[in-house]
Design a protein around this motif. Sequence first.
Motif, mmCIF file in Angstrom:
data_model
loop_
_atom_site.group_PDB
_atom_site.id
_atom_site.type_symbol
_atom_site.label_atom_id
_atom_site.label_comp_id
_atom_site.label_asym_id
_atom_site.label_seq_id
_atom_site.Cartn_x
_atom_site.Cartn_y
_atom_site.Cartn_z
ATOM 1 N N VAL A 180 -19.142 -20.821 8.654
ATOM 2 C CA VAL A 180 -18.181 -20.189 9.561
ATOM 3 C C VAL A 180 -16.977 -19.768 8.729
ATOM 4 O O VAL A 180 -16.399 -20.569 7.992
ATOM 5 C CB VAL A 180 -17.765 -21.161 10.678
ATOM 6 N N ARG A 181 -16.603 -18.500 8.815
ATOM 7 C CA ARG A 181 -15.535 -17.951 7.980
ATOM 8 C C ARG A 181 -14.169 -18.154 8.631
ATOM 9 O O ARG A 181 -14.056 -18.259 9.857
ATOM 10 C CB ARG A 181 -15.760 -16.450 7.739
ATOM 11 N N ALA A 182 -13.142 -18.172 7.810
ATOM 12 C CA ALA A 182 -11.772 -18.342 8.284
ATOM 13 C C ALA A 182 -11.137 -16.978 8.521
ATOM 14 O O ALA A 182 -11.074 -16.145 7.615
ATOM 15 C CB ALA A 182 -10.944 -19.135 7.274
ATOM 16 N N ALA A 183 -10.651 -16.754 9.734
ATOM 17 C CA ALA A 183 -9.970 -15.497 10.041
ATOM 18 C C ALA A 183 -8.716 -15.322 9.191
ATOM 19 O O ALA A 183 -8.289 -14.188 8.935
ATOM 20 C CB ALA A 183 -9.606 -15.455 11.520
ATOM 21 N N ASP A 187 -9.242 -11.275 2.848
ATOM 22 C CA ASP A 187 -9.840 -10.769 1.611
ATOM 23 C C ASP A 187 -11.281 -11.252 1.462
ATOM 24 O O ASP A 187 -12.168 -10.506 1.027
ATOM 25 C CB ASP A 187 -9.007 -11.200 0.406
ATOM 26 N N GLN A 188 -11.517 -12.521 1.822
ATOM 27 C CA GLN A 188 -12.882 -13.041 1.747
ATOM 28 C C GLN A 188 -13.780 -12.382 2.788
ATOM 29 O O GLN A 188 -14.952 -12.106 2.531
ATOM 30 C CB GLN A 188 -12.865 -14.557 1.942
ATOM 31 N N LEU A 189 -13.219 -12.103 3.965
ATOM 32 C CA LEU A 189 -14.001 -11.443 4.999
ATOM 33 C C LEU A 189 -14.382 -10.026 4.595
ATOM 34 O O LEU A 189 -15.470 -9.548 4.931
ATOM 35 C CB LEU A 189 -13.223 -11.414 6.318
ATOM 36 N N LEU A 190 -13.491 -9.350 3.886
ATOM 37 C CA LEU A 190 -13.826 -8.005 3.412
ATOM 38 C C LEU A 190 -15.059 -8.037 2.525
ATOM 39 O O LEU A 190 -15.862 -7.101 2.523
ATOM 40 C CB LEU A 190 -12.647 -7.392 2.659
ATOM 41 N N PRO A 264 -10.639 -6.237 7.727
ATOM 42 C CA PRO A 264 -11.921 -6.690 8.280
ATOM 43 C C PRO A 264 -11.830 -6.816 9.797
ATOM 44 O O PRO A 264 -10.810 -7.239 10.344
ATOM 45 C CB PRO A 264 -12.116 -8.059 7.631
ATOM 46 N N ARG A 265 -12.911 -6.452 10.487
ATOM 47 C CA ARG A 265 -12.905 -6.564 11.941
ATOM 48 C C ARG A 265 -14.318 -6.747 12.452
ATOM 49 O O ARG A 265 -15.303 -6.472 11.755
ATOM 50 C CB ARG A 265 -12.258 -5.351 12.602
ATOM 51 N N ILE A 266 -14.415 -7.218 13.679
ATOM 52 C CA ILE A 266 -15.676 -7.332 14.402
ATOM 53 C C ILE A 266 -15.495 -6.664 15.752
ATOM 54 O O ILE A 266 -14.496 -6.905 16.444
ATOM 55 C CB ILE A 266 -16.094 -8.806 14.585
#
Length: 280
Positions: A180-183, A187-190, A264-266
């Motif tokens: 589970v990623r941290a919002a 940078d990591q989500l990108l 980054p977005r969902i």
Amino acid sequence: MVNTIFPRPDFLRNTSLVHLATLAALSSVSTAVLACPDLAMVPGGVVVQVSDGDTIVLDDGRVVRMIGTQAPKLPLGREGFPTWPLGPEAKTALEAMLLNKSVQLGFGGERVDRYGRQLAHVFVEGPDGPLWAQHAMVAQGLARVYSFPDNRECLDLLFAAEGRARLSGLGIWHDPYYSVRAAAAPDQLLGRAGHYELVEGRIVLAEQRSGRIYLNFGRFWKEDFTAVIEAPAIKMFAASGVDPLVLEGALVRVRGWVDDRDGPRIEITHPEQLEVLTIR
């Protein structure tokens, strides 16, 4: 309010960790009956091939995509496509469960996708009675919940099974690829753009603009993580009696495909993509 999943009105409830564990511990046939009373059940035939952890082929040639779940993916002839961690293991587990066995199909939404695959819940006779294949795979940590706006049946208990598997570190939940990623780490989500992810964080600002609702997880909306709810999904939230605009300050979990548009977005297309963990 703790661990609320935003499903359809008849399933809306507060779900504690104890409740999650209780639901997940129920037998597969019991959970199927409780979660899916409106499924249209039809004979499926004999499974002659298992393509991966969520796709099977029947003896009449029909391909069945096991709706409501996503197992680790395999290349399946796609050049340059990587094997996801635990992909072979998920396929092997589903083969042991279904291969050369007669199954029933349960339909609860759109029945065929654009590739001509059947979109169904799959049931097989097991030593202790009917076994719900999706639930069994999620409970083992060999698939995660993956839903669509036109196919929303049976999700409540799949979420419960996933929650227990994740808390226990089973299967994919023991592998960093599926963490589970941290919002708060945009940078990591990108770096996960183009991937299906679960992202947790606190909503800093919830606002509606130009027919969309934006759930911003940081002060810099062009850089930080954002969940975007488009107009059709807003109507689904309203039908569920839920207003996402009241979630400002809430700790939530969002699931979906990450893209890169002003950070980054969902995109949220239906309420089940959003789980409320705490509201302060």
